[in-house]
Design an enzyme around this catalytic site. Structure first.
Site, PDB file in Angstrom:
ATOM      1  N   CYS A 152     -24.128 -14.409  -6.791  1.00 46.03           N
ATOM      2  CA  CYS A 152     -23.942 -14.291  -8.238  1.00 46.03           C
ATOM      3  C   CYS A 152     -23.203 -12.998  -8.536  1.00 46.03           C
ATOM      4  O   CYS A 152     -23.479 -11.950  -7.937  1.00 46.03           O
ATOM      5  CB  CYS A 152     -25.288 -14.301  -8.955  1.00 46.03           C
ATOM      6  SG  CYS A 152     -25.130 -14.222 -10.764  1.00 46.03           S
ATOM      7  N   ASP A 284     -17.780 -15.361 -19.910  1.00 49.20           N
ATOM      8  CA  ASP A 284     -18.680 -14.989 -18.821  1.00 49.20           C
ATOM      9  C   ASP A 284     -17.851 -14.605 -17.599  1.00 49.20           C
ATOM     10  O   ASP A 284     -16.645 -14.855 -17.537  1.00 49.20           O
ATOM     11  CB  ASP A 284     -19.605 -16.169 -18.491  1.00 49.20           C
ATOM     12  CG  ASP A 284     -20.872 -15.741 -17.742  1.00 49.20           C
ATOM     13  OD1 ASP A 284     -21.009 -14.543 -17.437  1.00 49.20           O
ATOM     14  OD2 ASP A 284     -21.712 -16.615 -17.460  1.00 49.20           O
ATOM     15  N   ASN A 285     -18.513 -13.965 -16.630  1.00 48.79           N
ATOM     16  CA  ASN A 285     -17.883 -13.644 -15.347  1.00 48.79           C
ATOM     17  C   ASN A 285     -16.609 -12.821 -15.499  1.00 48.79           C
ATOM     18  O   ASN A 285     -15.540 -13.171 -14.999  1.00 48.79           O
ATOM     19  CB  ASN A 285     -17.608 -14.933 -14.558  1.00 48.79           C
ATOM     20  CG  ASN A 285     -18.888 -15.642 -14.169  1.00 48.79           C
ATOM     21  OD1 ASN A 285     -19.860 -15.003 -13.783  1.00 48.79           O
ATOM     22  ND2 ASN A 285     -18.905 -16.957 -14.290  1.00 48.79           N
TER      23      ASN A 285
END
Length: 868
Positions: A152, A284-285
């Site tokens: 992650c 996100d990310n």
């Protein structure tokens, strides 16, 4: 020596869908034999079969899970990592039940009978749009098997959140796992649809319906078509079909890139000329520039749409596993050296080429030994778990590696920290200092384990713990240290102390709002359709945010009618807190707030399976009194009907109310833990020591009142109450937060045995529960020892995991056991401090106070002590 077919049959779960329910024949394995030591095979795996109680009232009530996993975002959605040492002990490959999980919302429910007809579409900029069934994916394409580590992007985020809260929840350093994935290459699937020349990206979309649409993201098309990149569609992990949390039945696996690019429950591959416009791809990310605050990021969307800040390849990173967090090392008995161990990984297929360790703050470094288990697969060609293993030609590295270094004990004794950093073949190296960013992703500074010395013992401390307070970073911050000062927050010689920046108070109230809400209004308005909840005494209406909440509507619905202060403040970011004034509707009046927990009633005619109710009193009838000794009784109370169980979780208490005209309130209320089995139907047994009055000391109000009750008398009960709950197999809940322990040290005296006995019995009656227990039972005289026969019987049933020590302060000459009170010596002998252990204490006030002082002095952390 064993054939791969034999290995396969031992590893596959007996109920594995692919081989139990489907008539499909996959490519047969070769019958050549290999030495099992040449290829790392999956660790023993036990597929969970029961849905945990914590999941039963969520949309994931169809997903069995392993209780050892550490929950990072409350009950739902399910975001977990394994305990770091448990992960490392499994070896190179991780069992599916311990594999970390990142879910944005509910897990799609896919029935066995629907898997073969599961469809995935290939569309967009293609000459030949396709819709493939799961059956076709298996039958029409070559299958490969390859080891891949997924990580992650939030791995080690707890460290960033300790410096300053980011917009993400706190991961520890175990947000990674490795498995053998089996399925076709994505390039083979895409070629079937004949991509057009102008196609540049592959957008992927899953079946998980979220507040902002289905989860989706993209990678470059030329990456997907490159065999060196190894991007695949997987339907198996470690030889068994994917489990629900891991994308059942089909997922993308993108080696060398952050886990967020490996879309689960895969439904669409869309070829485009631009990166994905999916909400989750954009928001996100990403690693935004460090000067971008949460407020800036929220107010200006340009930061999120700049693809320069998107994360694809992992960065180089490492962590120490041994010494463990809060591990203690006795110098006198430690031997000449200690072997420090851990893991490292890099991204984009790059090999970790060195891991360096320093014990003098980075002035000098030494090389650790690196073990590349992934390389063992390069020497093997054949089929494994229905897919071809063909890695001999490929130089890319997509897996973690383990490193170790032996350090002389005197060096550790003279050091204040062990520091580790890794480098990859592109000469990218972990930086000394943290790069804080608004999402808290890709955190990879040197991993530092502090060493403190006291009384001949070295104590090691990791930066943080994912689910509990503690770690050297929190300790330094609390003492006023600046964690970004280049010296890990420590004041160096000649350096002036740096005053810590004041913590910014986020205003969560609507300005000028003076509305006061009472209990009646709060109860009448709190529902799934209109979820009102309380944070820090303020009432919020979550209705308007049901569709937009990142964790899904269930996260808010589960909070309806509750005070959720603790969970909300622990999980949510500064940005989320700053949004709260929009949902603020008033202040709960203090009187209502005080009684909220107990202020729900039920119909008196309701026939319930469980007797206890947490918010209303229920009536029990005294049916039997059994004398155990001159001052100890067992009171048996009948419940409302013969098939009713008490409904008391292991380790919790109930409140007992007995009428008493002499009392100012007309009643006496105390907490008790029954000694009867929690599943006993129709009645419960209370073990009570009667404190009689003497000429100089008044008697115990409740115990003497109970002793005066005649058979047929009615008492009232309410519950459960208590912060502690034992869930089995080493899982405990403390104030609603789950953790795992390997052992209990149980300290008790007198009737304090009852909650201890409940937990001990639960451990010992479950043969699958390997939690070890030591009971230190201190009393004055032998006749004061309660439940002695039962305790000794439990010890005799399995002395390898249970030891009971009785000690008496007024022992007769005939007594052959321990003598004296529960002292520092006996605690040192039987209660060695361990971060994976917990002390449970219940007894007289003086005993509890003494035990606390001794245990803290002996190095126990406060969070590992629980007093009933």
């Amino acid at each position: 020596m064993a054939t791969l077919t034999e290995v396969w049959s031992r590893t596959l779960a007996p109920n594995d869908l692919l081989f139990k329910s489907t008539p499909i024949k996959v490519k047969e394995e070769e019958t050549s034999t290999v030495d099992l030591e040449d290829i790392p095979l999956p660790p023993p795996s036990k597929r969970p079969t029961e849905v945990l109680s914590i999941d039963k009232n969520t949309p994931d009530n169809h997903v069995p899970r392993d209780p050892r996993l550490l929950r990072l975002t409350g009950v739902h959605p399910f975001n977990v990592e394994p305990p770091l040492t448990d992960l490392y002990k499994e070896g190179f490959l991780t069992s599916p039940e311990l594999f970390y999980v990142r879910n944005h919302g509910p897990v799609p429910f896919v029935k066995d009978e629907d898997i073969l007809s599961w469809e995935i579409s290939i569309e967009g900029l293609v000459e030949k749009p396709l819709v493939l069934s799961f059956r076709q994916v298996l039958q029409h394409y070559d299958q490969i098997t390859a080891p891949i580590t997924l990580v992650c992007a939030g791995n080690r985020r707890k460290e960033q959140n300790t410096v300053r809260k980011s917009k993400g929840f706190s991961w520890g350093s175990a947000a990674l796992s490795t498995a053998l994935f089996t399925g076709p290459l994505m390039s083979d699937i895409l070629r079937s649809a004949k991509p057009l020349r102008k196609a540049k990206y592959v957008c992927m979309e899953g079946a998980d319906k979220l507040p902002n649409g289905h989860y989706g993201t993209s990678v470059k098309l030329n990456w997907a078509m490159d065999p060196n990149r190894g991007i695949m569609l997987a339907h198996k992990m470690n030889g068994e079909s994917l489990r629900p949390d891991h994308g059942r039945p089909l997922r993308a696996v993108v080696p060398g890139q952050i886990g967020g690019r490996s879309v689960k429950w895969l439904k669409k591959l869309i070829l485009t000329d631009e990166p994905s416009d999916n909400w989750y791809h954009i928001n996100d990310n990403r690693v935004l520039p460090t000067m971008v605050s949460p407020e800036m990021a929220s107010s200006d969307p340009k930061w999120w749409r700049d693809d320069r800040y998107a994360i694809y390849d992992l960065n180089v990173n490492s962590s120490v596993v041994y010494p463990e967090n809060n591990e203690e090392l006795n110098i006198a008995s430690a031997g000449p050296s200690y072997t420090v161990k851990g893991y490292a990984y890099a991204g984009g297929g790059r090999r970790v080429t060195r891991v360096e360790v320093s014990v003098d703050k980075g002035k000098n470094w030494r090389l650790a030994e690196i073990h590349y288990a992934e390389d063992k697969y390069r020497d093997f060609e054949g089929d494994l778990f229905g897919g071809k293993v063909d890695m001999s030609w490929r130089e890319s590295c997509f897996c973690w590696c383990f490193w170790s270094l032996s350090i002389a004990i005197p060096e550790l004794e003279n050091s204040d920290a062990i520091i580790v950093r890794a480098m990859d073949e592109a000469l990218s190296i972990q930086p000394r200092d943290m790069y804080w960013s608004v999402l808290g992703m890709m955190n990879n500074p040197w991993f530092r384990v502090t060493i403190t010395k006291e009384n001949g013992v070295l104590k090691f401390e990791h930066p943080t713990h994912p689910t509990m307070p503690g770690g050297w970073m929190e300790r330094v911050k609390k003492s006023g240290g600046n964690l970004l000062n280049g010296n890990w927050g420590e004041i160096q010689e000649g350096e002036q102390p740096i005053a810590p920046e004041p913590v910014k108070e986020i205003n969560m109230k609507k300005e000028g709002l003076k509305r006061e809400i009472n209990l009646e209004e709060f109860k009448s308005q709190s529902s799934e359709q209109k979820p009102w909840f309380i944070v820090n005494g303020e009432v919020y209406d979550g209705t308007a945010f049901l569709e937009g909440h990142p964790g899904g509507a269930q996260s808010i619905i589960s909070s309806a009618g509750l005070d959720v202060s603790e969970d909300f403040l622990a999980i949510h970011s500064e940005t989320a807190k700053a949004m709260m004034p929009d949902y603020h509707i008033g202040t709960m009046d203090k009187a209502s707030l005080d009684v909220l927990k107990n202020d729900v009633s039920s119909s008196p005619d309701e026939i319930r399976a469980e007797f206890l109710q947490s918010r209303s009193w229920t009536k029990a009838t005294l049916s039997k009194k059994t004398d155990i000794s001159w001052d100890t009784r067992i009171f048996t109370f009948d419940l409302e009907h013969g098939k009713q169980t008490l409904g008391l979780p292991i380790g919790q208490h109930l409140m007992l109310k007995v009428s008493d005209a002499a009392s100012e309130s007309g009643a006496i209320i105390r907490s008790y833990t029954p000694m009867s089995e929690t599943g006993k139907e129709g009645s419960m047994d209370l073990l009570v020591k009667i404190y009689f009055a003497s000429p100089t000391i008044p008697g115990g109000k409740m115990t003497t009142a109970l002793d005066k009750l005649s058979l047929g008398s009615v008492v009232e009960c309410k519950g459960p109450t208590g912060r502690f709950e034992y869930l089995g197999n080493g899982r405990v809940l403390i104030s609603g937060k789950e953790r795992h322990v390997n052992s209990f040290v149980m300290i008790c005296g007198g009737t304090g045995i009852t909650p201890i006995f409940q937990v001990l019995r639960a451990v010992m009656q479950d043969q699958q529960d390997r939690t070890s227990c030591v009971v230190l039972n201190g009393n004055r005289q032998e006749e004061d020892i309660l439940c002695k026969t039962e305790l000794d019987a439990l010890e005799a049933s399995d002395s390898s995991k249970c030891k009971v020590i009785h000690t008496l302060s007024k022992a007769p000459d005939s007594w052959t056991g321990r003598r004296g009170r529960i002292s520092a010596d006996i605690l040192k002998e039987y209660a060695g401090s361990d971060d994976q252990s917990m002390v449970l204490v219940c007894g007289p006030e003086a005993m509890e106070k003494s035990a606390r002082e001794i245990l803290l002095t002996q190095g126990w952390a406060e969070q590992n002590l629980h007093f009933f």
